[in-house]
Scaffold this active site. Structure first.
Site, short mmCIF file in Angstrom:
data_model
loop_
_atom_site.label_atom_id
_atom_site.label_comp_id
_atom_site.label_asym_id
_atom_site.label_seq_id
_atom_site.Cartn_x
_atom_site.Cartn_y
_atom_site.Cartn_z
N GLY A 11 0.83 -1.21 0.00
CA GLY A 11 0.00 0.00 0.00
C GLY A 11 0.87 1.25 0.00
N ARG A 72 0.77 -4.79 -5.87
CA ARG A 72 0.91 -6.08 -5.19
C ARG A 72 1.21 -7.08 -6.30
NH1 ARG A 72 -0.69 -4.50 0.15
NH2 ARG A 72 -2.24 -2.87 0.00
N ASP A 103 5.19 -5.36 5.77
CA ASP A 103 5.62 -6.71 6.13
C ASP A 103 5.80 -7.62 4.91
OD1 ASP A 103 5.68 -8.86 8.41
OD2 ASP A 103 4.27 -9.62 6.92
N THR A 126 4.20 2.23 5.61
CA THR A 126 2.80 1.82 5.71
C THR A 126 2.12 2.71 6.75
OG1 THR A 126 1.29 0.09 6.49
CG2 THR A 126 3.55 -0.11 7.22
N ASP A 128 -0.25 1.96 8.60
CA ASP A 128 -0.86 1.18 9.69
C ASP A 128 -0.05 1.15 10.99
OD1 ASP A 128 -2.83 0.58 7.88
OD2 ASP A 128 -2.00 -1.36 7.33
N ASP A 130 2.05 -1.11 11.84
CA ASP A 130 1.84 -2.48 12.32
C ASP A 130 3.11 -3.32 12.35
OD1 ASP A 130 2.14 -2.61 9.61
OD2 ASP A 130 0.42 -3.91 9.23
N ARG A 172 -6.13 -1.86 9.52
CA ARG A 172 -6.33 -3.33 9.47
C ARG A 172 -6.33 -3.94 10.87
NH1 ARG A 172 -2.48 -5.02 4.57
NH2 ARG A 172 -1.05 -3.86 5.88
P1 ATP Z 1 1.01 -2.90 3.37
O1 ATP Z 1 1.34 -3.00 4.84
O2 ATP Z 1 0.77 -1.52 2.94
O3 ATP Z 1 -0.05 -3.86 2.91
P2 ATP Z 1 2.91 -4.82 2.42
O4 ATP Z 1 4.30 -4.69 1.92
O5 ATP Z 1 2.71 -5.66 3.65
O6 ATP Z 1 2.35 -3.34 2.59
P3 ATP Z 1 1.71 -6.86 0.79
O7 ATP Z 1 0.67 -6.80 -0.27
O8 ATP Z 1 1.52 -7.78 1.93
O9 ATP Z 1 1.96 -5.37 1.26
O10 ATP Z 1 3.10 -7.27 0.09
C1 ATP Z 1 3.60 -6.57 -1.03
C2 ATP Z 1 4.17 -7.56 -2.00
O11 ATP Z 1 5.27 -8.24 -1.39
C3 ATP Z 1 3.22 -8.67 -2.44
O12 ATP Z 1 2.36 -8.27 -3.48
C4 ATP Z 1 4.17 -9.74 -2.88
O13 ATP Z 1 4.69 -9.47 -4.17
C5 ATP Z 1 5.34 -9.59 -1.88
N1 ATP Z 1 5.17 -10.55 -0.77
C6 ATP Z 1 4.21 -10.55 0.18
N2 ATP Z 1 4.33 -11.60 1.02
C7 ATP Z 1 5.41 -12.30 0.59
C8 ATP Z 1 6.06 -13.50 1.03
N3 ATP Z 1 5.63 -14.19 2.09
N4 ATP Z 1 7.15 -13.90 0.33
C9 ATP Z 1 7.59 -13.22 -0.73
N5 ATP Z 1 7.02 -12.09 -1.20
C10 ATP Z 1 5.95 -11.62 -0.55
#
Ligand code: ATP
Length: 321
Positions: A11, A72, A103, A126, A128, A130, A172
């Site tokens: 995000g 994503r 994360d 992020t 959040d 979190d 969230r």
């Molecule tokens: P936000 O907190 O804003 O959601 P985020 O980085 O946690 O940010 P995610 O959609 O969970 O957002 O992850 C971003 C991208 O990172 C995913 O679309 C995917 O490409 C990659 N990703 C997520 N989880 C994994 C994982 N367990 N292993 C490898 N790549 C991952």
């Protein structure tokens, strides 16, 4: 290390542009070439990469969103997707990547580092807040201030109409946006996913406050703490009120970053680039603890346990009158 890249993923959050700017200029300061990857891991797989200069990031520090765009990417969760990404980096001669995201983005960075030997540094971006290993994430302060400005506006109309309002905010599974905006905005009730709440008690308290002559009250609900319509229906029935709902939604993700987020972005980014260039360091996530910038190896980042600030939460019981 001569060539590094930077990307934003997950995000979007205010302060991401300020962080990209600081990554680019710090890398250039240390004589490195720096590349911008568009649309996160997806852009890396597809080779959407452009070299960035100091001028490429002019007029960026104050802008919300991310000019590199974010996405994503389910394909990147697979080994094959990560292999394609590693091949792109190899083709460009890029040895390290600064990733700005949450994360999930950090889990991807750890995989890229463990499976393909690419050094990655994470900047927590992020709204959040979190991520347990750091006191604050980039974008959180701006998001809270956006909520606060909405709460201030709502108060004017609530008081004019003797109204009870419920404001639903993002976060969230994390109640920090709700907690900070409710305390700073003088809201009477805070509902967060981390702590149980008793709707009967809130209903009784609303009745009592009406009897005391207080006719406007504000409830801040974190999105992960329950269904807003069900909560309002219950309270309307049990407290004899007519609660108006405000669902703030994605406005919380936008806007010009606050001073706190711009400074945090800058400090985290400078540290990330200095870490990536230092051959003695391992892939890590940058953070802030007690106003000190820290670097935590990804393994420890995922092991860290979040704590909720119950002391701050309990202040609302003292202040609510
Ligand atoms: P936000 O907190 O804003 O959601 P985020 O980085 O946690 O940010 P995610 O959609 O969970 O957002 O992850 C971003 C991208 O990172 C995913 O679309 C995917 O490409 C990659 N990703 C997520 N989880 C994994 C994982 N367990 N292993 C490898 N790549 C991952």
């Amino acid at each position: 290390m001569n060539k590094i890249a930077v990307l934003t993923s997950g995000g979007d959050a205010p302060g991401m542009n300020a962080a990209i700017r600081a990554v680019v200029r710090t890398a250039r300061f240390y004589g490195m070439q720096v590349y911008g990857i568009e649309r996160g891991w997806d852009g890396l797989i597809k080779g959407q990469i452009t070299e960035l200069q100091n001028r490429s990031v002019s007029d960026m520090v104050q802008r919300g969103g991310t000019f590199l765009k974010t996405a994503r990417c389910p394909e990147f969760v697979t080994y094959e997707g990560q292999q394609k990404a590693a091949q792109t980096l190899e083709a460009f001669g890029i040895e390290g990547v600064v990733v700005i995201g949450g994360d999930g983005t950090f889990r991807g960075a750890k995989d890229l580092s463990d499976n393909f030997g690419i050094k990655c540094m994470g900047i927590p971006g992020t709204i959040d807040n979190d991520l347990a290993y750091t006191d604050y994430t980039l974008g959180f302060d701006t998001a809270v201030n956006t909520v606060l400005s909405a709460i201030n506006n709502l108060r004017d109309t609530m008081q004019s109409h003797d109204r009870v309002s419920l404001v639903e905010v993002m976060g969230r599974h994390c109640g920090d946006i709700a907690l900070y905006s409710a305390i700073a905005g003088g809201a009477e009730y805070i509902l967060v996913p981390e702590l149980p709440y008793d709707l009967d008690e809130i209903a009784r308290s609303l009745v009592k406050s009406k009897l005391r002559g207080k006719t406007s009250n504000m409830i801040v609900l974190a999105e992960g703490a329950g269904n807003r319509d069900e909560i309002v229906k219950y309270l309307n029935e049990h407290a004899g009120v007519n609660i108006k709902i405000t669902h703030l939604g994605h406005v919380q993700r936008g806007g010009s970053p606050t001073m706190a987020d711009r400074i945090l972005a800058t400090r985290l980014a400078v540290k990330a680039v200095e870490m990536i260039k230092d051959e003695t360091t391992v892939s890590s996530a940058m953070g802030i603890k007690g106003n000190k910038i820290i670097a935590v190896p990804f393994d420890e980042v995922f092991k860290a346990k979040r704590t909720f600030d119950e002391e701050l939460y309990s202040a609302q019981n003292i202040l609510r009158k």
